[in-house]
Design a protein around this motif. Structure first.
Motif, PDB file in Angstrom:
ATOM      1  N   VAL A  99     -33.019  27.695 -47.870  1.00  0.00           N
ATOM      2  CA  VAL A  99     -32.070  28.767 -47.349  1.00  0.00           C
ATOM      3  C   VAL A  99     -31.179  29.164 -48.264  1.00  0.00           C
ATOM      4  O   VAL A  99     -30.197  29.609 -47.894  1.00  0.00           O
ATOM      5  CB  VAL A  99     -31.379  28.163 -46.023  1.00  0.00           C
ATOM      6  CG1 VAL A  99     -32.003  27.658 -44.848  1.00  0.00           C
ATOM      7  CG2 VAL A  99     -30.711  26.541 -46.778  1.00  0.00           C
ATOM      8  N   GLU A 101     -29.686  31.956 -50.819  1.00  0.00           N
ATOM      9  CA  GLU A 101     -29.471  33.298 -50.924  1.00  0.00           C
ATOM     10  C   GLU A 101     -29.840  33.692 -52.393  1.00  0.00           C
ATOM     11  O   GLU A 101     -28.778  33.279 -53.226  1.00  0.00           O
ATOM     12  CB  GLU A 101     -28.052  33.964 -50.517  1.00  0.00           C
ATOM     13  CG  GLU A 101     -27.603  33.133 -49.192  1.00  0.00           C
ATOM     14  CD  GLU A 101     -27.987  34.226 -47.935  1.00  0.00           C
ATOM     15  OE1 GLU A 101     -28.440  35.311 -48.168  1.00  0.00           O
ATOM     16  OE2 GLU A 101     -27.883  33.595 -46.667  1.00  0.00           O
ATOM     17  N   ILE A 138     -32.334  31.786 -38.622  1.00  0.00           N
ATOM     18  CA  ILE A 138     -32.768  31.789 -40.245  1.00  0.00           C
ATOM     19  C   ILE A 138     -33.163  33.153 -40.398  1.00  0.00           C
ATOM     20  O   ILE A 138     -33.586  33.186 -41.375  1.00  0.00           O
ATOM     21  CB  ILE A 138     -33.865  30.462 -40.726  1.00  0.00           C
ATOM     22  CG1 ILE A 138     -34.716  30.514 -39.553  1.00  0.00           C
ATOM     23  CG2 ILE A 138     -32.999  29.438 -40.677  1.00  0.00           C
ATOM     24  CD1 ILE A 138     -36.056  30.593 -40.138  1.00  0.00           C
ATOM     25  N   ARG A 143     -34.579  37.236 -44.342  1.00  0.00           N
ATOM     26  CA  ARG A 143     -34.871  39.001 -44.588  1.00  0.00           C
ATOM     27  C   ARG A 143     -34.086  38.944 -46.115  1.00  0.00           C
ATOM     28  O   ARG A 143     -34.714  39.668 -46.923  1.00  0.00           O
ATOM     29  CB  ARG A 143     -34.216  39.624 -43.464  1.00  0.00           C
ATOM     30  CG  ARG A 143     -34.440  41.091 -43.631  1.00  0.00           C
ATOM     31  CD  ARG A 143     -33.652  41.831 -42.527  1.00  0.00           C
ATOM     32  NE  ARG A 143     -32.193  41.844 -43.112  1.00  0.00           N
ATOM     33  CZ  ARG A 143     -30.981  41.408 -42.400  1.00  0.00           C
ATOM     34  NH1 ARG A 143     -31.314  40.825 -41.089  1.00  0.00           N
ATOM     35  NH2 ARG A 143     -29.917  41.306 -42.749  1.00  0.00           N
ATOM     36  N   ARG A 144     -33.100  38.336 -45.892  1.00  0.00           N
ATOM     37  CA  ARG A 144     -32.336  38.580 -47.503  1.00  0.00           C
ATOM     38  C   ARG A 144     -32.937  38.056 -48.723  1.00  0.00           C
ATOM     39  O   ARG A 144     -32.809  38.538 -49.718  1.00  0.00           O
ATOM     40  CB  ARG A 144     -30.870  37.994 -47.354  1.00  0.00           C
ATOM     41  CG  ARG A 144     -29.884  38.891 -46.349  1.00  0.00           C
ATOM     42  CD  ARG A 144     -28.524  38.268 -46.626  1.00  0.00           C
ATOM     43  NE  ARG A 144     -28.190  37.006 -46.009  1.00  0.00           N
ATOM     44  CZ  ARG A 144     -27.969  36.655 -44.662  1.00  0.00           C
ATOM     45  NH1 ARG A 144     -28.107  37.422 -43.846  1.00  0.00           N
ATOM     46  NH2 ARG A 144     -27.961  35.410 -44.453  1.00  0.00           N
ATOM     47  N   THR A 201     -27.733  44.603 -55.028  1.00  0.00           N
ATOM     48  CA  THR A 201     -26.619  44.220 -54.118  1.00  0.00           C
ATOM     49  C   THR A 201     -25.210  45.123 -54.658  1.00  0.00           C
ATOM     50  O   THR A 201     -25.377  45.766 -55.373  1.00  0.00           O
ATOM     51  CB  THR A 201     -26.011  42.714 -54.374  1.00  0.00           C
ATOM     52  OG1 THR A 201     -25.811  42.667 -55.710  1.00  0.00           O
ATOM     53  CG2 THR A 201     -27.216  41.919 -53.906  1.00  0.00           C
TER      54      THR A 201
END
Ligand SMILES: [Zn+2]
Ligand SMILES: [Zn+2]
Lengths: 313, 544
Positions: A99, A101, A138, A143-144, A201
């Motif tokens: 999970v 990022e 989730i 997706r990120r 980003t």
């Protein structure tokens, strides 16, 4: 802090069971480099830390220690440790938690002058991707992870690509058209891992609420555009774009080019790795002017944004 | 050996069979032998009468069910927060209201130490009017030494030019988290650890330093004594062998006045090894160091927009929250730990996180029934009524972050959660009505340690600006005092030893200058604390 060249860093992300550890183990087997492995997958049960450590220069447990969100302190220590082992290693590979990022991890590698941020790899399990993306708990992080990657590795697709992997490929491309998609861990993949990471980003001051104003748009076009016309349109949109990145195969050219826009500057060059087959234009745009993004998008014949249809790409 | 008989103006025992008393007899090894009237004390012959508390009020020593040792170490840096705060040494640091005040406080602290970095903490730009703190402001503190200011959430710093230079940040720097002005120059703010790392590393400031060490442990005990706390958690610790050795040796030092309950971070090793490690740790417990519990962190914080929220998400903004563990992995982990009979403390802030934890515990307990498990939902700030009913049905405990109501309540009302959900935050009344065992906490150093203040928050539900959030969720003074004593002890499985003043339990008392019942719930936060009695020894705040 050291006279040595900065330590190359790869981040491998992907949801639980996507095949990150399998990829990592193969990487350790096949690579000639001395690799420091940073593992952040303890919540996931499956990691065979012993196997990893038998093959690598060192294994660092990336555990959590920050009081409020728990991630940060542990990452801090882990990167300090990795840097202290610089002399003994050629590369740092971070196996991020299911999970994680990736942007939080690459931020270290990009900011720290003694680190050199190379490709972020997202490992995707073609059989579960669709379901994961739709999971409201989730789906966002899955997706990120894809959005933040330079290279997408579709696991379990070594054999002949089937319908599932074609669908997954279309979903990945739609989410992040600028990622290079690979099915196997051959030389092309290893080369792709060595390419520099390209960040998509944005950073803003909190309170400015700018973060909310940034939008992201995907441009996919099957027909190859004329080089000059395309770049003119991009240049015209450049002022309202924060960043753009992707692959464009221009009309009358055989190979796709890597097109990037950052700080108002457009660069066009040979891609560090083969992006694989796909639409002639695969571009992702980030900017504050939603209308400008959509204008640029509409100037191109975009593919149907439904992944189902794109399955035929 | 003599038994000590303490007399007091009033002893609030929290024991329903004898709610109040005036005398308590304590054995030389710190066990309560008798509670009652002077007559009840006549049984013991070899006694020493101790009347030093004759004008004071005794309560069971307070139990902080969710705090961190970092409260003891962070004071190495200069406090710059909006709210006045008391350091472990007793120094009262007034809140910083302006940028000028912040600069002059840092200048003062720079002049005390002749060289090295100047570091502040606790700063919150939302409370300081005018231009947001910049690099240039901190250049006024020093143009030769690095100066950095930690924001209160610890996820942001503002740095001066020297510090920026050290990291190689300059005008052309375009990196995530390195904030620039519109002209491209560096603003001074660095967001998140990635951007902060190169600066902190080069000035020798690391988070590792903030998690242990003898001074930090003693400082934590000093703050505990000031606030009447005799048992506290350190609710996330990797607990390597060295750390455990240090904790055992420091808490074992003569006169150490606190029972410390560190929880093993579930992220510190593969799940399959956790159960063994937790059992090894449990076996290393001492009277003052209680090991064996496990802490799992699922999401982030509400004020940091990293908590996992169900639809409709955050009131303002489009933040998505973060997971520190995938819901599927949480389920597996909970099943493993529950099967091994290990108690879990699960950090859940947003309602999507509390739901994931409830589902994980439901799966774990369906697979194996564990009587009296006391798995505890920590923070659990946004759980709705349906989730609370499920948690109650599972036999879970909740430990609410009541201090949030005061410190962040206005922000939750206006920005993060909006009025409706801000009103339902930390619903103590509902939890008690549903029969959920309840504790309330400070999460120090996120907010200051102080159970009486925490209880005041639960009784009054007032924000910093004086707004009352969800009046229907208030609890009574009795209930709030229970939550900071027996309630919290229950979540730590220590209610058989501490949390009330009863024969056979440890002689751990909070010594109060005022009677909470005379002061009333509205003035609870103003009740004075003299110090504590820990294991039978009286220790005045500030005396060590
Ligand atoms: Zn945090
Ligand atoms: Zn905490």
């Amino acid at each position: 802090m050291s006279a040595r060249a900065p330590l190359p860093v790869n981040v491998i992300c992907g949801y639980l069971g996507a095949g990150k550890t399998t990829l990592l183990n193969r990487l350790l087997t096949e690579s000639k480099e001395r690799i420091i492995v940073m593992v952040n997958d303890f919540g996931d049960i499956a990691v065979d830390a012993a196997l990893v450590s038998a093959r690598s220069a060192d294994t660092i447990q990336l555990s959590n220690g920050c009081i409020c969100c728990s991630m940060a302190g542990g990452m801090f220590d882990a990167f300090e440790r990795a840097l202290s082992l610089r002399e003994a290693a050629d590369r740092l590979v971070i196996e991020a938690s299911g999970v994680a990022e990736p942007a939080r991890l690459t931020a270290f590698a990009r900011a720290e002058p003694d680190l050199d941020c190379r490709s972020v790899v997202v490992v995707v399990d073609p059989f579960t991707l669709g379901q994961r993306l739709q999971d409201d708990r989730i789906g966002g992080v899955v997706r990120r992870q894809i959005e933040g990657a330079d290279v997408a590795y579709l696991s379990r697709s070594d054999r002949k690509p089937d319908e599932q992997s074609r669908k997954a490929r279309a979903r990945v491309m739609l989410t992040n058209p600028s990622s290079a998609i690979h099915y196997s861990m051959g030389k092309a993949f290893l080369n792709a891992m060595d390419a520099p990471h390209v960040d998509m980003t944005v950073s803003t001051l909190p309170g400015d609420a700018h973060a909310d104003l940034f939008s992201r748009a995907t441009v996919l076009q099957d027909d190859a555009p004329e080089r000059e016309g395309f770049l003119d349109r991009l240049r015209a949109a450049a002022l309202s774009l924060h960043r753009a990145k992707g692959f464009v195969r221009f009309a009358s050219e055989d190979a796709p080019s890597l097109v990037q826009l950052a700080g108002g500057e457009i660069t066009v060059c040979k891609p560090p790795n083969d992006p694989g087959p796909g639409p002639a234009v695969r571009l992702v745009l980030i900017g504050t002017d939603d209308a400008a993004l959509r204008r640029f998008q509409s100037e191109h014949v975009t593919s149907d944004p439904q992944p189902a249809r794109s399955g035929t790409i | 050996m003599p038994t000590t008989v303490y007399s007091a103006r009033r002893i609030i025992t929290m024991d329903p069979t004898r709610p109040v008393a005036t005398h308590v007899a304590v054995s030389v090894d710190g066990t309560i032998l008798g509670v009652g009237t002077p007559n009840d004390m006549s049984h013991w012959t070899d006694t020493v009468r101790d009347d030093r508390f004759a004008d004071k009020v005794l309560m069971p020593g307070f139990v902080e069910g969710h705090a961190h040792l970092m409260e003891g170490s962070i004071w190495e840096y200069t406090y710059l927060g909006h709210f006045g705060r008391i350091a472990p040494d007793g120094h009262h640091w007034p809140g910083v209201g302006t940028t000028e005040a912040l600069i002059s406080r840092l200048q003062e602290c720079a002049s005390v130490a002749p060289d090295g970095p100047v570091v502040g903490w606790g700063f919150d730009p939302l409370f300081v009017p005018g231009e947001r703190l910049t690099r240039q402001h901190l250049d006024q503190v020093s143009q030769e030494r690095p100066v950095i200011v930690f924001h209160s959430n610890m996820h942001l710093i503002t740095a001066n030019s020297v510090a920026m230079d050290l990291a190689g940040y300059g005008c052309g720097t375009d990196l995530p988290g390195v904030i620039r002005n519109t002209d491209g120059s560096l603003h001074g703010e660095l967001h998140e650890m990635g951007a902060m790392f190169p600066v902190m590393r080069r000035i020798g400031t690391s988070f590792r330093q903030l998690t242990g060490g003898r001074d930090a442990i003693w400082n934590f005990a000093r703050s505990a004594c000031r606030t009447g706390v005799t048992t506290s958690t350190d609710l996330l610790n990797e607990l390597g062998d060295d750390a455990v050795d240090e904790l055992r040796s420091v808490t074992g030092e003569e006169g150490f006045p606190l029972r410390l309950v560190p929880m093993l971070s579930a992220m510190s090793m593969p799940t399959a090894q956790l159960t063994d490690r937790a059992k090894v740790l449990a076996a290393r417990s001492t009277d003052r160091l209680r090991l064996g519990g496990v802490k799992i962190v699922t999401d982030g914080s509400i004020q940091g927009f990293t908590a996992q929220m169900k639809t409709p998400g955050y009131y303002r903004g489009t933040a998505q929250g973060i997971w520190n563990i995938a819901p599927d992995a949480l389920r597996t982990m909970a099943t493993y730990l529950n099967r091994a009979g290990i108690q879990m403390h699960i950090h859940v802030n947003g309602d999507a996180a509390s739901l994931a934890a409830i589902e994980a515990l439901e799966a774990a307990l369906s697979e194996q029934y564990l009587p009296d498990h006391r798995h505890t939902l920590q923070h659990c700030q946004m759980a709705d009524q349906a989730q609370l009913r499920r948690a109650a049905a599972l036999g879970c405990c909740v430990n609410f972050f009541a201090n949030h109501l005061y410190y962040f309540g206005d922000k939750h009302h206006d920005i993060t959660m909006g009025p409706e959900r801000a009103n339902r935050m930390n619903p103590c009344r509902s939890a008690l009505d549903l029969g959920l065992p309840l504790a309330i906490h400070s999460d120090a150093p996120v907010t200051p340690l102080g159970p009486l203040f925490t209880a005041w928050c639960a009784v009054n539900r007032l924000t910093d600006s004086g707004r009352r959030l969800g009046a229907a969720e208030r609890i009574t003074l009795d209930e709030a005092l229970h939550a900071i004593t027996l309630g919290a002890a229950f979540t730590l499985k220590l209610d058989g030893e501490v949390g009330s003043i009863e024969v056979g339990k440890r002689a751990d008392f909070a010594v109060l200058e005022d009677d909470p019942y005379e002061m009333g719930g509205e003035a609870l936060k103003d009740v004075g604390v003299w110090g504590t009695v820990s294991g039978g020894r009286a220790i005045e705040a500030g005396s060590f």
